[in-house]
Design an enzyme around this catalytic site. Structure first.
Site, PDB file in Angstrom:
ATOM      1  N   ARG A   1       0.805  -1.228   0.000  1.00 47.35           N
ATOM      2  CA  ARG A   1       0.000   0.000   0.000  1.00 47.35           C
ATOM      3  C   ARG A   1       0.839   1.279   0.000  1.00 47.35           C
ATOM      4  NH1 ARG A   1      -2.971  -3.191   3.341  1.00 47.35           N
ATOM      5  NH2 ARG A   1      -4.778  -4.086   2.291  1.00 47.35           N
TER       6      ARG A   1
ATOM      7  N   LYS B   1       1.355  11.463 -10.791  1.00 45.08           N
ATOM      8  CA  LYS B   1       0.603  10.472 -11.570  1.00 45.08           C
ATOM      9  C   LYS B   1       1.531   9.320 -11.915  1.00 45.08           C
ATOM     10  CE  LYS B   1      -2.761  13.287 -14.104  1.00 45.08           C
ATOM     11  NZ  LYS B   1      -3.191  13.658 -15.471  1.00 45.08           N
TER      12      LYS B   1
ATOM     13  N   GLU C   1       6.971  19.449 -25.385  1.00 45.86           N
ATOM     14  CA  GLU C   1       6.308  19.685 -24.088  1.00 45.86           C
ATOM     15  C   GLU C   1       6.788  21.009 -23.484  1.00 45.86           C
ATOM     16  OE1 GLU C   1       3.849  17.945 -22.749  1.00 45.86           O
ATOM     17  OE2 GLU C   1       3.984  15.897 -23.525  1.00 45.86           O
TER      18      GLU C   1
ATOM     19  N   LYS D   1       4.741  23.407 -13.800  1.00 46.65           N
ATOM     20  CA  LYS D   1       4.015  22.179 -13.448  1.00 46.65           C
ATOM     21  C   LYS D   1       3.793  22.113 -11.938  1.00 46.65           C
ATOM     22  CE  LYS D   1       2.994  17.453 -14.215  1.00 46.65           C
ATOM     23  NZ  LYS D   1       3.099  16.252 -15.032  1.00 46.65           N
TER      24      LYS D   1
ATOM     25  N   GLU E   1      -6.541  16.863 -11.036  1.00 45.16           N
ATOM     26  CA  GLU E   1      -7.044  17.298 -12.334  1.00 45.16           C
ATOM     27  C   GLU E   1      -8.553  17.542 -12.339  1.00 45.16           C
ATOM     28  OE1 GLU E   1      -4.941  15.461 -15.573  1.00 45.16           O
ATOM     29  OE2 GLU E   1      -6.585  15.908 -16.934  1.00 45.16           O
TER      30      GLU E   1
ATOM     31  N   ARG F   1      -5.397  21.803 -13.588  1.00 41.57           N
ATOM     32  CA  ARG F   1      -4.395  20.889 -14.160  1.00 41.57           C
ATOM     33  C   ARG F   1      -4.716  20.554 -15.611  1.00 41.57           C
ATOM     34  NH1 ARG F   1      -1.359  15.826 -11.022  1.00 41.57           N
ATOM     35  NH2 ARG F   1      -0.017  15.249 -12.753  1.00 41.57           N
TER      36      ARG F   1
ATOM     37  N   ASN G   1      -3.088  19.798 -20.465  1.00 38.74           N
ATOM     38  CA  ASN G   1      -3.469  18.892 -21.555  1.00 38.74           C
ATOM     39  C   ASN G   1      -3.547  19.606 -22.905  1.00 38.74           C
ATOM     40  OD1 ASN G   1      -3.670  16.641 -19.903  1.00 38.74           O
ATOM     41  ND2 ASN G   1      -5.782  17.115 -19.348  1.00 38.74           N
TER      42      ASN G   1
ATOM     43  N   HIS H   1      -3.075  17.795 -26.145  1.00 37.44           N
ATOM     44  CA  HIS H   1      -3.094  16.362 -25.846  1.00 37.44           C
ATOM     45  C   HIS H   1      -4.343  15.632 -26.337  1.00 37.44           C
ATOM     46  CE1 HIS H   1       0.474  17.272 -23.628  1.00 37.44           C
ATOM     47  NE2 HIS H   1       0.590  16.042 -23.163  1.00 37.44           N
TER      48      HIS H   1
ATOM     49  N   HIS I   1      -3.229  12.626 -28.288  1.00 37.36           N
ATOM     50  CA  HIS I   1      -3.481  11.244 -27.871  1.00 37.36           C
ATOM     51  C   HIS I   1      -4.213  10.464 -28.963  1.00 37.36           C
ATOM     52  CE1 HIS I   1      -3.106  12.090 -23.272  1.00 37.36           C
ATOM     53  NE2 HIS I   1      -1.966  11.684 -23.791  1.00 37.36           N
TER      54      HIS I   1
ATOM     55  N   HIS J   1       5.323  10.636 -28.141  1.00 41.55           N
ATOM     56  CA  HIS J   1       4.219  11.372 -27.545  1.00 41.55           C
ATOM     57  C   HIS J   1       4.324  12.893 -27.818  1.00 41.55           C
ATOM     58  CE1 HIS J   1       1.357  12.828 -24.614  1.00 41.55           C
ATOM     59  NE2 HIS J   1       2.328  13.491 -24.010  1.00 41.55           N
TER      60      HIS J   1
END
Ligand SMILES: NC(=O)c1ccc[n+]([C@@H]2O[C@H](COP(=O)([O-])OP(=O)(O)OC[C@H]3O[C@@H](n4cnc5c(N)ncnc54)[C@H](O)[C@@H]3O)[C@@H](O)[C@H]2O)c1
Ligand SMILES: [Zn+2]
Length: 362
Positions: free
Chosen positions: A120, A142, A184, A226, A236, A240, A244, A247, A251, A264
């Site tokens: 955990r 993340k 980025e 960031k 998010e 946040r 994106n 993106h 994506h 990416h």
């Protein structure tokens, strides 16, 4: 160039430092000691990364303590996590053990997910070795892995203990990987800092020379942006989302080409152009700013072709994106360089037109 220290400070009062310094890799063990990291440490990397950056890490770091996972995006999956659990068990890891991830986003996300879930949660320190990881994936908590059918489908939020970045790692990065990170960087400028955008656009020669003097301030600016955004909106729910930018279409382009054609960042490069053209078409952004963004993206170098991809196929792929399935499509559109807004009223027609203007098949 002076070392840079940035604090990510969340609303609950807790957070973590991002330390950036030339040669920090060589001082890694001392840096871990200074953070109060206990003696039980499991280092995670991949064989190619370890071979490449070993000389930038302390001699005293025993190679036997390093767990090497398979390299590459296709290994960012649950079997790799399972093997990391095995290695953690073999090492006798318990909650007093700290995971130290040395690598790009694949190592950071996979080791991060293993650390988030083993017993955990074990503490993790990120030592990012790619530009993408230094400006993006190591920060924000993340972590996760891909499902064979969907990218980043399985994951968690797991704040690191610290992020330790050294621009020297970037010297050996393949040029295409380096450029993928630069898109980025352009994104951070476009979203939040006209100053960063302008600096990067005007000093490409210096940036591609990869000297720490030029790179460190650029990486630091991205990390500050960031850090500020994720500190305010870790999960998010709102702000946040501005990160994106580029993106949604990005994506979709990646998924449509089965993650094989684009790095990416390259797909994000196209995605930013689509969003900017859409913004101009609806009168939300001046055409000059769109032109500046297009120049910044194209000056980074050649992008993989898109002329064979139909705009409707990309639209279809967008609908499958997890950000869309959750409800309405949140789309980030630029207002000008350095400022964006999130809207939820973008129509298929607008998207199609913007994609065609960016070179996709109508
Ligand atoms: N967690 C997040 O918030 C977040 C944000 C952005 C991206 N990501 C994830 O990050 C991943 C992409 O990360 P990436 O671009 O770092 O890719 P990567 O981790 O696959 O690294 C790219 C390549 O560079 C090589 N490499 C790494 N460091 C090197 C070095 N110093 N010198 C030479 N070669 C080196 C690796 O072996 C690999 O082949 C994606 O899975 C993406 O989903 C996560
Ligand atoms: Zn991205």
């Amino acid at each position: 160039m002076e070392p840079v220290h940035i604090e990510v400070r969340h609303a609950d009062g807790r957070g973590y430092p991002i330390d950036l310094a030339e040669g920090l890799g060589l001082r890694l063990l001392a840096a871990l000691d200074a953070l109060g990291v206990g003696a039980q440490r499991v280092f995670v990397s991949t064989a190619p990364i370890w071979r490449t950056v070993r000389h930038l890490l302390p001699e005293g770091l025993p190679d036997a303590d390093v767990v090497l996972m398979a390299d590459g995006e296709r290994h960012k999956q649950l079997p790799a996590v399972s093997r990391l659990y095995d290695a953690l068990m073999r090492a006798g890891a318990d909650r007093a053990t700290t995971v130290v991830a040395i690598g790009g986003g694949v190592v950071g996300d996979t080791a991060g997910f293993a650390a988030a879930t083993y017993m955990r949660g074990l503490p993790i320190v990120h030592v990012p070795t790619t530009l993408v990881a230094q400006v993006d994936s190591a920060i924000g908590g993340k972590v996760g892995v891909n499902h064979p059918l969907a990218k980043n489908l399985v994951g968690a939020f797991h704040r690191p203990l610290a992020v330790l970045g050294d621009p020297r790692f970037l010297a050996t990065l393949p040029r295409r990987e380096f450029r993928a990170g630069l898109y980025e960087v352009v994104k951070y400028g476009a979203v939040a800092s006209v100053e960063l955008f302008t600096r990067v656009s005007h000093d490409l020669r210096g940036i591609f020379a990869r000297s720490a003097d030029v790179l460190l301030p650029v990486i630091a600016d991205c990390c500050r942006i960031k850090a500020r955004v994720v500190a305010a909106d870790e999960r998010e729910a709102g702000e946040r989302r501005i990160l994106n930018f580029g993106h949604t279409a990005g994506h979709a382009l990646e998924a449509l080409t089965k993650y094989r054609r684009f790095r990416h960042g390259e797909a994000v490069g196209y995605g930013m152009l689509v969003a900017a053209r859409l913004a101009v078409a609806r009168g939300a952004m001046p055409a000059d700013d769109c032109e500046a963004l297009a120049q910044a993206v194209t000056h980074m170098g050649p992008l993989p072709p898109v002329a064979d991809l139909a705009a409707d196929q990309v639209l279809e792929a967008m609908r499958l994106d997890k950000k869309v399935r959750a409800g309405r499509l949140h789309f980030v559109i630029p207002r000008r360089i350095g400022a964006v807004e999130v809207v939820d009223d973008v129509t298929d027609g607008e998207l199609r037109a913007a994609m065609v203007a960016t070179g996709l098949r109508g």
